[in-house]
Design a protein around this motif. Sequence first.
Motif, PDB file in Angstrom:
ATOM      1  N   VAL A 191       0.851  -1.192   0.000  1.00 23.79           N
ATOM      2  CA  VAL A 191       0.000   0.000   0.000  1.00 23.79           C
ATOM      3  C   VAL A 191       0.885   1.239   0.000  1.00 23.79           C
ATOM      4  O   VAL A 191       1.725   1.402   0.897  1.00 23.79           O
ATOM      5  N   PHE A 192       0.691   2.100  -0.985  1.00 18.66           N
ATOM      6  CA  PHE A 192       1.426   3.357  -1.065  1.00 18.66           C
ATOM      7  C   PHE A 192       0.518   4.488  -0.594  1.00 18.66           C
ATOM      8  O   PHE A 192      -0.440   4.855  -1.276  1.00 18.66           O
ATOM      9  N   GLU A 193       0.823   5.001   0.568  1.00 24.76           N
ATOM     10  CA  GLU A 193       0.025   6.087   1.145  1.00 24.76           C
ATOM     11  C   GLU A 193       0.245   7.373   0.355  1.00 24.76           C
ATOM     12  O   GLU A 193       1.357   7.679  -0.061  1.00 24.76           O
ATOM     13  N   ARG A 194      -0.857   8.126   0.169  1.00 25.34           N
ATOM     14  CA  ARG A 194      -0.733   9.429  -0.506  1.00 25.34           C
ATOM     15  C   ARG A 194      -1.183  10.530   0.451  1.00 25.34           C
ATOM     16  O   ARG A 194      -0.501  10.814   1.438  1.00 25.34           O
ATOM     17  N   GLU A 195      -2.302  11.165   0.219  1.00 20.23           N
ATOM     18  CA  GLU A 195      -2.726  12.288   1.052  1.00 20.23           C
ATOM     19  C   GLU A 195      -3.372  11.842   2.365  1.00 20.23           C
ATOM     20  O   GLU A 195      -3.119  12.414   3.417  1.00 20.23           O
ATOM     21  N   ILE A 196      -4.214  10.831   2.292  1.00 25.22           N
ATOM     22  CA  ILE A 196      -4.918  10.357   3.493  1.00 25.22           C
ATOM     23  C   ILE A 196      -3.995   9.455   4.308  1.00 25.22           C
ATOM     24  O   ILE A 196      -3.487   8.453   3.811  1.00 25.22           O
ATOM     25  N   MET A 197      -3.776   9.840   5.575  1.00 26.69           N
ATOM     26  CA  MET A 197      -2.887   9.084   6.446  1.00 26.69           C
ATOM     27  C   MET A 197      -3.507   7.738   6.829  1.00 26.69           C
ATOM     28  O   MET A 197      -4.713   7.632   7.025  1.00 26.69           O
TER      29      MET A 197
END
Length: 293
Positions: A143-149
Amino acid sequence: MSAKLSVLLGEIVRYLMTIEITDILDVLLMAIVLYKLLKFVKTSRVANLLKGVLIFLAVLWLSSIFHLNGISYIMGRMVEWGVLALIILFQPEIRRVLEQVGSRRLALFFTKGETQSALERMVGQTVLACTEMSKSRTGALIVFEREIMLDDMVRSGTILNADVSNELLKNIFFVKAPMHDGAVIVRKGRILGAGCMLPLSKNVNLSRDLGMRHRAGIGMSENSDAVVVIVSEETGSISVAIGGMLKRHLMPETLENLLRNELLPQEKESSDRKLGILSLLHIRKEGGEEHGE
């Protein structure tokens, strides 16, 4: 009319003359803090909780207008404990902000912090690991996290905080490894946690040949803006879930292009801008040569 306009302009000039450098600095700091606060609310689960708080305050206001004394009394008592309740509900987010402010990387609180080279290396190592795990039919969920933590998901697994590498990913998802059944969560080019539990998709229309790993990846993409890479243990095929949609049977080249487009948007924009400038210069050059001829 001209007299009124001149008086108005004179008032504006006199007001501007009273502005000092400290006033400008004060406004800039307030703007930065407000921007970071709005971004913080937008990029975390605080947004949904804030909507609930606003609805609660709206109901409290309406009850006072229409003299609904019972509801007004009950909600008034709830407001007294509201601050404590908000602190409890927002505890993970508040702790993360305080840790950032109190750390030596204070500047990263106002900047993005990740470098282009680190993200490019992350993409390259991920593609290499997924290619090798696809050949050996080793199941993987990244899983690559972007804006939502995704702090709640990270806490369900083991915190690592390590650089993304081909060997580390293969060791994590090795069939006899203790964390191979969970997901790896990557934040800003680093593996934040492994063996993490993800929410399953609630989509009843998914194909029956999709296993729990794929359903968890789709569920994670439904509940956040994360990019999820899945390697099938049964077939070895590589898939990517984004926004609840699953792209299956990807070749390594397609996976790399997709990850670059989704995780390196700045690189894409800057390259497009460079191509546009180069083409414009090329057109001007050709125009100058034709004009000279």
